[in-house]
Design a protein around this motif. Structure first.
Motif, short mmCIF file in Angstrom:
data_model
loop_
_atom_site.label_atom_id
_atom_site.label_comp_id
_atom_site.label_asym_id
_atom_site.label_seq_id
_atom_site.Cartn_x
_atom_site.Cartn_y
_atom_site.Cartn_z
N VAL A 221 6.66 -8.80 2.29
CA VAL A 221 5.46 -8.93 1.56
C VAL A 221 5.61 -7.57 0.82
O VAL A 221 5.48 -6.61 1.04
N LYS A 222 5.72 -7.73 -0.63
CA LYS A 222 5.88 -6.69 -1.60
C LYS A 222 4.56 -6.53 -2.11
O LYS A 222 4.41 -5.13 -2.60
N ASN A 223 4.01 -7.45 -2.53
CA ASN A 223 2.60 -7.37 -3.33
C ASN A 223 1.59 -8.40 -3.12
O ASN A 223 2.07 -9.57 -2.82
N ILE A 224 0.47 -8.19 -2.80
CA ILE A 224 -0.61 -9.17 -2.73
C ILE A 224 -1.52 -9.29 -3.77
O ILE A 224 -2.14 -8.14 -4.16
N THR A 225 -1.91 -10.47 -4.35
CA THR A 225 -2.58 -10.60 -5.59
C THR A 225 -3.64 -11.74 -5.23
O THR A 225 -3.85 -12.38 -4.06
#
Length: 594
Positions: A221-225
Motif C-alpha cells: 500500500v503506497k497511498n490512501i485517498t
C-alpha cells in the motif's frame, strides 16, 4: 656492512668547497634559485586553476597546484562529492598565493561558483545527471547545494513514493536533474524523482507486458485517498477503487488497509498505453450473497443497519455485502409523498419484512410498514359511517379539504360540507393547513382508500328553522357585506346570508345601496334545498306604497245604498252556507241510493 653499502661509492671528483659556497658546476646560487622558480607555476591571486588532491581526511583536503606550497581546503566544500579521493583533479580558486604565514589559500567552493550558473544551464539543456548536497529543510521541500548554488528540491520530487519524513534526507549527497531555471531571479529547481522515473519506466513497461486479467499479485500500500488505494506492484502502481475494497460499503479506505501494508490483489483491468492498472481486493473473497441463508424467503423478518439514504428510499445492510432497499412507499401506509429522511437516518438499526428476493440478480426489497396492521383492513370497524373524529388538515383544493385521521387514513371534506350557512369560496377561508378539525364519516371508499367526511353535519340543519322564520314576504334587517357584479351578499341573523339583485338594491330616494349599509329586506324567495334566500330592499317601500294607493282608491269609490243592492235572480247564488250543507247531505244520500 650490507651489500647496499658496499655498492655505494663516493664521487671522486665532487667539489665540497663549491657545494659549501653555494655554487655547483660553476653556477651561482642566484642562478640556481632562478632555475627553481622557473620550474614552479606562476600563481596569481583570484584566479581559478586545476589542482591534484594529495591528501583527504574528515577535516581538510590538501591540493597541489604546482606551486611551491600546497593549499588546504575545508572538507565541507566537498560534501557534494563523498567519493573524493587522492589523485582526483579539482578546480580551486586562489584566494591568496601567500598569507602572513606564507601559506597558499585555496577555495573549491568559489571555483565552482564562478562557473556554476553556466553549468546548471548546461545541465538543464543536456539533461545531465549532477550531484548535490541536501543542506536543510524548507517550506515545501529541501535546499540542495548544486555547483555552489542553493537549488530547491520540491517534496514531490524527492521520490516516486510520498515522503513522510523529510529529515532523513538532510546531509545526504544524491544525484539530481535540473528541471527548471528562472533566469531573472536565478532560481534553480532540481528533481531526484525524475531519475527514478526514468529507471522505472523501462521496468513498468516490462511488468505491464506480463500482466493478465485475473492474475493475483502481492503489492504494498503506497497511498490512501478518499476514492481508493494505490498499490506498488514492484515498480508499477495500481489502483484499488473504493468500491473494490470490500463487498460491503466503505466510507473510509483507511478502515480497510493501512500504509506500507503488504496485500494480495487481483488484476481487474489494465491499459498498456496509459499504464493504468485496476486492482481488486474484495474479489479474492466469495460474494456475500453466496453465503446468504438459503432458508431466507419472502415474508420473513430480517434485521439490518441503514448504510445509505436517499429521497426515494434507504439501503439496509443485512450482512456485509448484502443490502436490501426499503422504498419510501414501503415505510408508511400513508399515501402522501414524503422523503425517506423523514422516517430513517444512516446508522439506524431496523427490522423489516422481505418483500422480494432475487438471488440471481442479488437484489432484495424490504418494507417496514408491513410490521404494522394496514389501517384499511378494518376501516369500517374503526371509522364507521356516522362516527365522529378529530382530523388534521393536510392540504386544500378548490373543491374541498384533505385531512388525515391517522397515518395512512385520509379523507375529503367537500367544500359544500363545511358549513350550513356560510358560502365558502375556498377552503382556506374556513380553516388552515395543520389545524385540527372535527369531522363525521359520511361514506367509505375502501378500494381507493379514501373517506368522505363532513364538518357541518356535526350540527343540526338550521335551514329547518330558517324555513319557518324567513317566509316569503317577511321583512328582516340585513347588512350588505359584499358587492358583486350580479348583486349583493346580505348578512342576516344566525350567520345566514341572502342575495339581492341590483334592481332590488335601489333605495327610496333613488340611490343604490352600497356595501356596509344596514337596511330592511323583504324575502321574495326561499329555497331550502339550494339554501338560497332572495331578498329585496326596494320591495319594502314599493309594496307599502302600492298598498296605500290601493286603499286610497277603495276609499275614494262611492258606497252603494242597501236598497240599491242587485236582486239575485239565480237561486243558487243566494244559497246560504246552511243550504250548502243540506245540499251536500242530499247529494251523498242520492249517491248512496244509486
Amino acid at each position: 656492512m650490507s651489500d647496499l653499502t658496499k655498492n655505494v661509492q663516493p664521487l671522486q671528483d665532487f667539489n665540497w668547497d663549491e657545494f659549501e659556497n653555494g655554487t655547483v658546476a660553476n653556477i651561482s646560487k642566484e642562478e640556481l634559485d632562478k632555475a627553481y622558480d622557473e620550474t614552479l607555476n606562476k600563481v596569481a591571486d583570484h584566479q581559478v586553476v586545476d589542482g591534484k588532491v594529495i591528501s583527504v581526511d574528515k577535516k581538510e583536503v590538501v591540493v597541489n597546484i604546482g606551486y611551491k606550497s600546497d593549499g588546504i581546503i575545508p572538507a565541507s566544500e566537498f560534501r557534494y562529492n563523498p567519493d573524493l579521493k587522492v589523485g582526483d583533479v579539482v578546480e580551486v580558486y586562489v584566494e591568496s598565493a601567500e598569507d602572513k604565514k606564507g601559506q597558499l589559500i585555496l577555495s573549491h567552493k568559489k571555483a565552482r561558483m564562478s562557473k556554476s550558473w553556466d553549468r546548471v544551464n548546461e545541465a538543464l539543456e543536456s539533461q545531465a545527471v549532477i550531484q548535490g548536497y541536501i543542506k536543510c529543510r524548507t517550506k515545501g521541500g529541501m535546499i540542495v547545494d548544486v555547483f555552489g548554488i542553493e537549488a530547491f528540491l520540491p517534496g514531490s520530487q524527492i521520490d516516486v513514493h510520498p515522503i513522510r519524513d523529510y529529515d532523513q534526507f538532510v546531509g545526504k549527497t544524491m544525484e539530481f536533474k535540473v528541471v527548471k531555471i528562472n533566469q531573472e531571479f536565478r532560481n534553480v529547481v532540481v528533481s531526484h524523482k525524475a531519475l527514478i522515473e526514468q529507471e522505472l519506466e523501462a521496468q513498468k513497461q516490462e511488468i505491464i507486458s506480463r500482466l493478465e486479467k485475473g492474475q493475483i499479485l502481492e503489492g504494498t500500500v503506497k497511498n490512501i485517498t478518499s476514492y481508493g488505494v494505490f498499490v506498488d506492484l514492484g515498480g508499477v502502481d495500481g489502483l484499488i477503487h473504493i468500491t473494490d475494497l470490500s463487498w460491503g460499503r466503505v466510507d473510509d479506505p483507511k478502515k480497510v488497509v493501512e500504509l506500507d501494508q503488504k496485500i494480495n490483489v487481483v488484476i481487474l483491468d489494465f491499459d498498456e498505453e496509459k499504464k493504468r492498472i485496476a486492482l481488486g481486493l474484495k474479489q479474492l473473497t466469495p460474494h456475500p450473497w453466496d453465503a446468504l441463508d438459503p432458508e431466507l424467503k419472502v415474508g420473513d423478518h430480517i434485521k439490518g443497519k441503514v448504510v445509505v439514504i436517499a429521497d426515494y428510499g434507504a439501503f439496509v445492510e443485512v450482512q456485509p455485502g448484502v443490502e436490501g432497499l426499503i422504498h419510501v412507499s414501503e415505510m408508511s401506509w400513508s399515501q402522501h409523498l414524503r422523503s425517506a429522511q423523514e422516517f430513517l437516518k444512516v446508522g439506524d438499526e431496523v427490522e423489516a419484512v422481505i418483500l422480494t428476493l432475487d438471488r440471481d440478480e442479488r437484489k432484495m426489497s424490504l418494507g417496514i410498514k408491513q410490521l404494522k396492521e394496514d389501517p384499511w383492513e378494518a376501516i369500517e370497524v374503526k371509522y364507521p359511517v356516522g362516527s365522529k373524529h378529530t382530523a388534521k388538515v393536510r392540504n386544500f383544493t378548490n373543491f374541498g379539504v384533505f385531512v388525515e385521521l391517522e397515518e395512512g387514513v385520509d379523507g375529503l371534506i367537500h367544500i359544500s360540507d363545511l358549513s350550513w350557512t356560510k358560502k365558502v369560496k375556498h377552503p382556506s377561508e374556513f380553516t388552515k393547513v395543520g389545524e385540527p378539525i372535527d369531522v363525521v364519516v359520511l361514506d367509505i371508499d375502501k378500494e381507493n382508500r379514501r373517506l368522505s367526511l363532513g364538518h357541518k353535519q356535526l350540527e343540526e340543519n338550521p335551514w329547518d328553522v330558517f324555513e319557518s322564520k324567513y317566509t316569503v314576504g317577511s321583512v328582516h334587517t340585513g347588512k350588505i357585506t359584499d358587492m358583486l357584479e350580479k348583486g349583493a351578499v346580505v348578512q342576516l341573523d344566525e350567520n345566514v346570508e341572502g342575495f339581492a339583485t341590483p334592481k332590488h338594491l335601489v333605495k327610496e330616494d333613488g340611490s343604490q345601496a352600497v356595501a356596509g349599509e344596514e337596511l330592511p329586506f323583504k324575502v321574495i324567495e326561499f329555497n331550502k334545498d339550494s339554501k338560497r334566500i332572495i331578498l329585496s330592499h326596494s320591495r319594502t317601500y314599493e309594496d307599502a306604497q302600492r298598498d296605500e294607493k290601493r286603499a286610497a282608491r277603495k276609499a275614494a269609490a262611492p258606497r252603494a245604498k242597501k236598497d240599491d243592492a242587485p236582486k239575485i235572480e239565480n237561486v243558487a247564488a243566494s244559497t246560504t252556507l246552511g243550504d250548502i250543507d243540506v245540499l251536500a247531505q242530499l247529494k251523498a244520500q242520492m249517491e248512496k241510493g244509486e
